[in-house]
Design an enzyme around this catalytic site. Structure first.
Site, PDB file in Angstrom:
ATOM      1  N   ASP A  15       0.804  -1.101  -0.007  1.00 38.36           N
ATOM      2  CA  ASP A  15      -0.014  -0.203  -0.008  1.00 38.36           C
ATOM      3  C   ASP A  15       0.653   1.194  -0.027  1.00 38.36           C
ATOM      4  O   ASP A  15       2.087   1.235   0.562  1.00 38.36           O
ATOM      5  CB  ASP A  15      -0.873   0.108   1.274  1.00 38.36           C
ATOM      6  CG  ASP A  15      -2.018   0.850   1.045  1.00 38.36           C
ATOM      7  OD1 ASP A  15      -2.395   1.170  -0.073  1.00 38.36           O
ATOM      8  OD2 ASP A  15      -2.832   0.980   2.211  1.00 38.36           O
TER       9      ASP A  15
ATOM     10  N   GLY B  40       0.219   5.482  -4.086  1.00 38.21           N
ATOM     11  CA  GLY B  40      -0.711   6.816  -4.719  1.00 38.21           C
ATOM     12  C   GLY B  40      -0.012   7.875  -3.716  1.00 38.21           C
ATOM     13  O   GLY B  40       0.232   9.008  -4.272  1.00 38.21           O
ATOM     14  N   ARG B  41       0.244   7.835  -2.290  1.00 40.71           N
ATOM     15  CA  ARG B  41       0.517   8.843  -1.553  1.00 40.71           C
ATOM     16  C   ARG B  41       2.238   8.898  -2.011  1.00 40.71           C
ATOM     17  O   ARG B  41       2.785  10.141  -1.858  1.00 40.71           O
ATOM     18  CB  ARG B  41       0.604   8.339   0.110  1.00 40.71           C
ATOM     19  CG  ARG B  41      -0.796   8.747   0.448  1.00 40.71           C
ATOM     20  CD  ARG B  41      -1.045   7.792   1.821  1.00 40.71           C
ATOM     21  NE  ARG B  41      -1.175   6.501   1.437  1.00 40.71           N
ATOM     22  CZ  ARG B  41      -1.633   5.504   2.463  1.00 40.71           C
ATOM     23  NH1 ARG B  41      -1.395   5.880   3.735  1.00 40.71           N
ATOM     24  NH2 ARG B  41      -1.820   4.384   1.859  1.00 40.71           N
ATOM     25  N   TRP B  42       2.785   8.009  -2.232  1.00 35.85           N
ATOM     26  CA  TRP B  42       4.458   8.186  -2.774  1.00 35.85           C
ATOM     27  C   TRP B  42       4.425   9.003  -3.816  1.00 35.85           C
ATOM     28  O   TRP B  42       5.167   9.782  -3.804  1.00 35.85           O
ATOM     29  CB  TRP B  42       4.840   6.850  -2.999  1.00 35.85           C
ATOM     30  CG  TRP B  42       6.344   6.714  -3.416  1.00 35.85           C
ATOM     31  CD1 TRP B  42       7.402   6.535  -2.644  1.00 35.85           C
ATOM     32  CD2 TRP B  42       6.919   7.140  -4.726  1.00 35.85           C
ATOM     33  NE1 TRP B  42       8.720   6.476  -3.107  1.00 35.85           N
ATOM     34  CE2 TRP B  42       8.350   6.837  -4.592  1.00 35.85           C
ATOM     35  CE3 TRP B  42       6.458   7.409  -6.008  1.00 35.85           C
ATOM     36  CZ2 TRP B  42       9.293   7.228  -5.666  1.00 35.85           C
ATOM     37  CZ3 TRP B  42       7.312   7.498  -6.974  1.00 35.85           C
ATOM     38  CH2 TRP B  42       8.539   7.212  -6.867  1.00 35.85           C
TER      39      TRP B  42
ATOM     40  N   ARG C 159      -0.531   9.362  -9.841  1.00 35.12           N
ATOM     41  CA  ARG C 159      -0.543   8.052  -8.916  1.00 35.12           C
ATOM     42  C   ARG C 159       0.148   6.958  -9.619  1.00 35.12           C
ATOM     43  O   ARG C 159       0.507   5.875  -9.071  1.00 35.12           O
ATOM     44  CB  ARG C 159      -1.926   7.730  -8.699  1.00 35.12           C
ATOM     45  CG  ARG C 159      -2.622   8.751  -7.817  1.00 35.12           C
ATOM     46  CD  ARG C 159      -4.147   8.385  -7.411  1.00 35.12           C
ATOM     47  NE  ARG C 159      -4.303   6.899  -7.050  1.00 35.12           N
ATOM     48  CZ  ARG C 159      -4.295   6.561  -5.660  1.00 35.12           C
ATOM     49  NH1 ARG C 159      -3.923   7.436  -4.759  1.00 35.12           N
ATOM     50  NH2 ARG C 159      -4.248   5.422  -5.359  1.00 35.12           N
TER      51      ARG C 159
ATOM     52  N   HIS D 130       2.625   3.453  -8.985  1.00 34.28           N
ATOM     53  CA  HIS D 130       2.501   2.112  -9.270  1.00 34.28           C
ATOM     54  C   HIS D 130       3.498   1.603  -9.956  1.00 34.28           C
ATOM     55  O   HIS D 130       4.068   0.451  -9.857  1.00 34.28           O
ATOM     56  CB  HIS D 130       1.250   2.080 -10.106  1.00 34.28           C
ATOM     57  CG  HIS D 130      -0.132   2.304  -9.216  1.00 34.28           C
ATOM     58  ND1 HIS D 130      -0.487   2.260  -8.061  1.00 34.28           N
ATOM     59  CD2 HIS D 130      -1.209   2.976  -9.736  1.00 34.28           C
ATOM     60  CE1 HIS D 130      -1.475   2.349  -7.466  1.00 34.28           C
ATOM     61  NE2 HIS D 130      -2.244   3.317  -8.723  1.00 34.28           N
TER      62      HIS D 130
ATOM     63  N   GLU E 142     -12.242  -4.490  -4.324  1.00 36.61           N
ATOM     64  CA  GLU E 142     -12.744  -3.195  -4.156  1.00 36.61           C
ATOM     65  C   GLU E 142     -11.850  -2.081  -5.180  1.00 36.61           C
ATOM     66  O   GLU E 142     -12.458  -1.007  -5.396  1.00 36.61           O
ATOM     67  CB  GLU E 142     -12.552  -2.735  -2.651  1.00 36.61           C
ATOM     68  CG  GLU E 142     -13.829  -3.231  -1.762  1.00 36.61           C
ATOM     69  CD  GLU E 142     -13.289  -4.995  -1.448  1.00 36.61           C
ATOM     70  OE1 GLU E 142     -12.193  -5.277  -1.693  1.00 36.61           O
ATOM     71  OE2 GLU E 142     -14.229  -5.576  -0.941  1.00 36.61           O
TER      72      GLU E 142
ATOM     73  N   ARG F  29     -12.042   2.283  -8.549  1.00 42.57           N
ATOM     74  CA  ARG F  29     -11.268   3.315  -8.703  1.00 42.57           C
ATOM     75  C   ARG F  29     -11.553   3.857 -10.072  1.00 42.57           C
ATOM     76  O   ARG F  29     -12.024   3.079 -11.077  1.00 42.57           O
ATOM     77  CB  ARG F  29      -9.599   3.018  -8.651  1.00 42.57           C
ATOM     78  CG  ARG F  29      -9.259   2.623  -6.919  1.00 42.57           C
ATOM     79  CD  ARG F  29      -7.692   2.289  -7.056  1.00 42.57           C
ATOM     80  NE  ARG F  29      -7.570   2.110  -5.834  1.00 42.57           N
ATOM     81  CZ  ARG F  29      -6.433   2.169  -5.114  1.00 42.57           C
ATOM     82  NH1 ARG F  29      -5.331   2.468  -5.999  1.00 42.57           N
ATOM     83  NH2 ARG F  29      -6.125   1.723  -3.953  1.00 42.57           N
TER      84      ARG F  29
ATOM     85  N   LEU G 249      11.217 -19.904  -4.651  1.00 41.92           N
ATOM     86  CA  LEU G 249       9.978 -19.266  -4.199  1.00 41.92           C
ATOM     87  C   LEU G 249       8.736 -19.438  -4.947  1.00 41.92           C
ATOM     88  O   LEU G 249       8.869 -19.522  -6.087  1.00 41.92           O
ATOM     89  CB  LEU G 249      10.515 -17.756  -4.408  1.00 41.92           C
ATOM     90  CG  LEU G 249       9.438 -16.891  -3.762  1.00 41.92           C
ATOM     91  CD1 LEU G 249       9.173 -16.864  -2.302  1.00 41.92           C
ATOM     92  CD2 LEU G 249       9.727 -15.447  -3.921  1.00 41.92           C
TER      93      LEU G 249
ATOM     94  N   SER H  15      -8.443  -4.774   4.914  1.00 37.63           N
ATOM     95  CA  SER H  15      -9.046  -4.406   3.557  1.00 37.63           C
ATOM     96  C   SER H  15      -9.008  -5.655   2.680  1.00 37.63           C
ATOM     97  O   SER H  15      -8.664  -6.118   1.501  1.00 37.63           O
ATOM     98  CB  SER H  15      -7.878  -3.628   2.758  1.00 37.63           C
ATOM     99  OG  SER H  15      -7.502  -2.291   3.509  1.00 37.63           O
TER     100      SER H  15
HETATM  101  C1  IPE Z   1      -5.432  -2.931  -0.275  1.00 36.81           C
HETATM  102  O1  IPE Z   1      -5.026  -1.217  -0.345  1.00 36.81           O
HETATM  103  C2  IPE Z   1      -5.377  -3.431  -1.322  1.00 36.81           C
HETATM  104  C3  IPE Z   1      -3.866  -3.734  -2.124  1.00 36.81           C
HETATM  105  C4  IPE Z   1      -2.913  -3.224  -1.721  1.00 36.81           C
HETATM  106  C5  IPE Z   1      -4.231  -4.335  -3.414  1.00 36.81           C
HETATM  107  P1  IPE Z   1      -6.109  -0.124  -0.463  1.00 36.81           P
HETATM  108  O2  IPE Z   1      -5.484   1.011  -0.586  1.00 36.81           O
HETATM  109  O3  IPE Z   1      -6.953  -0.669  -1.791  1.00 36.81           O
HETATM  110  O4  IPE Z   1      -6.936  -0.399   0.739  1.00 36.81           O
HETATM  111  P2  IPE Z   1      -7.847   0.766   1.623  1.00 36.81           P
HETATM  112  O5  IPE Z   1      -8.923   1.311   0.467  1.00 36.81           O
HETATM  113  O6  IPE Z   1      -7.031   1.765   1.998  1.00 36.81           O
HETATM  114  O7  IPE Z   1      -8.650  -0.169   2.512  1.00 36.81           O
HETATM  115  C1  IPE Z   2      -1.363   0.146  -3.460  1.00 39.09           C
HETATM  116  O1  IPE Z   2      -1.071   1.668  -3.414  1.00 39.09           O
HETATM  117  C2  IPE Z   2      -1.539  -0.282  -4.857  1.00 39.09           C
HETATM  118  C3  IPE Z   2      -3.135  -0.808  -5.040  1.00 39.09           C
HETATM  119  C4  IPE Z   2      -3.965  -0.852  -4.116  1.00 39.09           C
HETATM  120  C5  IPE Z   2      -3.333  -1.141  -6.472  1.00 39.09           C
HETATM  121  P1  IPE Z   2      -2.548   2.414  -3.405  1.00 39.09           P
HETATM  122  O2  IPE Z   2      -2.961   2.935  -4.747  1.00 39.09           O
HETATM  123  O3  IPE Z   2      -3.420   2.174  -2.575  1.00 39.09           O
HETATM  124  O4  IPE Z   2      -1.697   3.852  -2.734  1.00 39.09           O
HETATM  125  P2  IPE Z   2      -2.384   4.850  -1.619  1.00 39.09           P
HETATM  126  O5  IPE Z   2      -2.847   4.017  -0.609  1.00 39.09           O
HETATM  127  O6  IPE Z   2      -3.415   5.696  -2.341  1.00 39.09           O
HETATM  128  O7  IPE Z   2      -1.266   5.950  -1.121  1.00 39.09           O
HETATM  129 MG    MG Z   3      -4.033   2.399  -0.771  1.00 36.91          MG
END
Ligand code: IPE
Ligand code: IPE
Ligand code: MG
Length: 240
Positions: free
Chosen positions: A20, A23-25, A33, A37, A67, A71, A131, A196
């Site tokens: 996770d 996006g914040r990175w 965003r 990724h 879920e 997006r 692995l 999640s």
């Molecule tokens: C959990 O991250 C799903 C994955 C890492 C693939 P999310 O970013 O979707 O989770 P929430 O929405 O913050 O709970």
């Molecule tokens: C995890 O990073 C990747 C997926 C869930 C696909 P996020 O996209 O959830 O990044 P944040 O949580 O918005 O920073």
């Molecule tokens: Mg996230």
């Protein structure tokens, strides 16, 4: 050899990671965003390689949740393209590093070309003995449990299974994860304290490790810290 490796004595057999914070990175850097990724995919390569070197047997990576389909269309499509490209470009490396690829989730929800590439990569690496890398794609634990119940009911209806025989072990044999042991260590990056919809059944006795590090920054040193922390846990499984 990396200093951080010195104190690692206990290696979890199965590590699962909620990757996770991409996006914040990106946001921190004023980038889209999808850049998060893209760089996050480099973390995947590094963590896979390091888990192989450490002798971890199974690594499950939560890459796309049930879920995450909610997006924006553009982000979903960028993630699918990235996944397909990752598989296409990294399969040779997986073979070379003896990594066997597997996937769990409602894989039939993925775009056709993605599914085809996924199955090609799984097939190509099927004889690897190092692995096992399990990608959780269009994965949700509640969906998995519902699919498991349907599969159980079907076995009962067909007369392959007696209802009275159903227990934890039999139920687990109807989950996507039936071929793998439960995770020993679950890592979540970016500091969120939630599951999640990930592996609700399988993590009953898994050790949980949360780091503030965002996934694109989670590299081998960060993995070593998590594994070291795991080594200091005392697992009791309800006993004393
Ligand atoms: C959990 O991250 C799903 C994955 C890492 C693939 P999310 O970013 O979707 O989770 P929430 O929405 O913050 O709970
Ligand atoms: C995890 O990073 C990747 C997926 C869930 C696909 P996020 O996209 O959830 O990044 P944040 O949580 O918005 O920073
Ligand atoms: Mg996230």
């Amino acid at each position: 050899m990396s200093r951080s490796l010195d104190e690692i004595k206990i290696i979890p057999r199965h590590i699962a990671i909620i990757m996770d914070g991409n996006g914040r990175w990106a946001k921190e850097r004023g980038l889209p965003r999808t850049e998060g990724h893209r760089i996050g995919a480099d973390s995947v390569s590094e963590v896979v390689e390091e888990c192989g070197k450490l002798g971890v047997e199974f690594l499950t990576l939560y890459a796309f949740s049930s879920e995450n389909w909610k997006r924006p269309k553009r982000e979903v499509s960028a993630l699918m393209t990235l996944l397909e490209r990752f598989l296409k470009t990294k399969t040779a490396e997986m073979l070379e590093k003896n990594v066997r690829l597997q996937a769990i989730g409602r894989l039939h929800d993925l775009p056709k070309s993605c599914q085809e590439q996924l199955h090609r990569s799984i097939e190509k690496t099927s004889q690897c003995t190092g692995l096992t890398l399990i990608l959780a794609l269009s994965y949700g634990a509640r969906e998995e449990i519902v699919d498991g119940i349907k599969s159980l009911l079907e076995s009962v209806e067909k007369g392959h299974l007696d209802k009275a025989m159903i227990d934890n072990d039999i139920f687990a044999k109807h989950l996507y994860t039936r071929y793998y042991p439960d995770p020993d260590l679950l890592i979540r990056t970016s500091g969120e304290l939630r599951i999640s919809n990930f592996m609700l059944w399988q993590i009953s006795y898994t050790e949980f490790y949360v780091t503030e590090t965002l996934w694109p920054d989670f590299r081998k040193e960060a993995l070593h810290l998590a594994v070291k922390a795991y080594g200091q846990r005392q697992r009791r499984f309800g006993a004393i």
